[in-house]
Design a protein around this motif. Structure first.
Motif, PDB file in Angstrom:
ATOM      1  N   LEU A   1       0.946  46.881  10.920  1.00 26.12           N
ATOM      2  CA  LEU A   1       2.398  46.933  11.043  1.00 26.12           C
ATOM      3  C   LEU A   1       2.860  46.316  12.355  1.00 26.12           C
ATOM      4  CD1 LEU A   1       4.849  47.990   9.469  1.00 26.12           C
ATOM      5  CD2 LEU A   1       4.601  50.128  10.716  1.00 26.12           C
TER       6      LEU A   1
ATOM      7  N   ILE B   1       9.548  48.163  14.823  1.00 22.61           N
ATOM      8  CA  ILE B   1       9.129  49.110  13.793  1.00 22.61           C
ATOM      9  C   ILE B   1      10.246  50.136  13.605  1.00 22.61           C
ATOM     10  CG2 ILE B   1       7.451  50.872  13.163  1.00 22.61           C
ATOM     11  CD1 ILE B   1       5.384  49.244  14.709  1.00 22.61           C
TER      12      ILE B   1
ATOM     13  N   LYS C   1       5.287  43.167  12.251  1.00 22.50           N
ATOM     14  CA  LYS C   1       6.684  43.352  12.657  1.00 22.50           C
ATOM     15  C   LYS C   1       6.918  43.196  14.150  1.00 22.50           C
ATOM     16  CE  LYS C   1       7.912  44.610   8.519  1.00 22.50           C
ATOM     17  NZ  LYS C   1       8.687  43.754   7.658  1.00 22.50           N
TER      18      LYS C   1
ATOM     19  N   HIS D   1       9.593  51.826   7.997  1.00 26.39           N
ATOM     20  CA  HIS D   1       8.211  51.351   8.049  1.00 26.39           C
ATOM     21  C   HIS D   1       7.252  52.531   8.196  1.00 26.39           C
ATOM     22  CE1 HIS D   1      10.401  47.704   9.754  1.00 26.39           C
ATOM     23  NE2 HIS D   1      10.006  47.373   8.537  1.00 26.39           N
TER      24      HIS D   1
END
Length: 64
Positions: free
Chosen positions: A15, A24, A19, A28
């Motif tokens: 993640l 974030i 991103k 998410h």
């Protein structure tokens, strides 16, 4: 929860790579929680691991 720690860290690491550390959002985190079956606290702990752990210094240089 120890067995989920690696899964959560891998998901958070992907993640962050995808991103960016500062992009974030709550949605998410919710996606990770629903996919893995962990708690929000587990995800936040994994995020803190990548942000503050001395072992992740090289990772922070690249993605933070």
């Amino acid at each position: 929860m120890k067995s989920n720690t690696k899964q959560v860290r891998d998901a958070v690491k992907n993640l962050i790579i995808e991103k960016g550390a500062n992009n974030i959002l709550n949605r998410h985190i919710t996606e990770v929680v629903e996919r893995i079956g962990c708690t929000c606290c587990d995800v936040q702990n994994a995020m803190s691991y990548f942000r503050y752990s001395p072992q992740q210094a090289k990772f922070r240089e690249c993605y933070f």
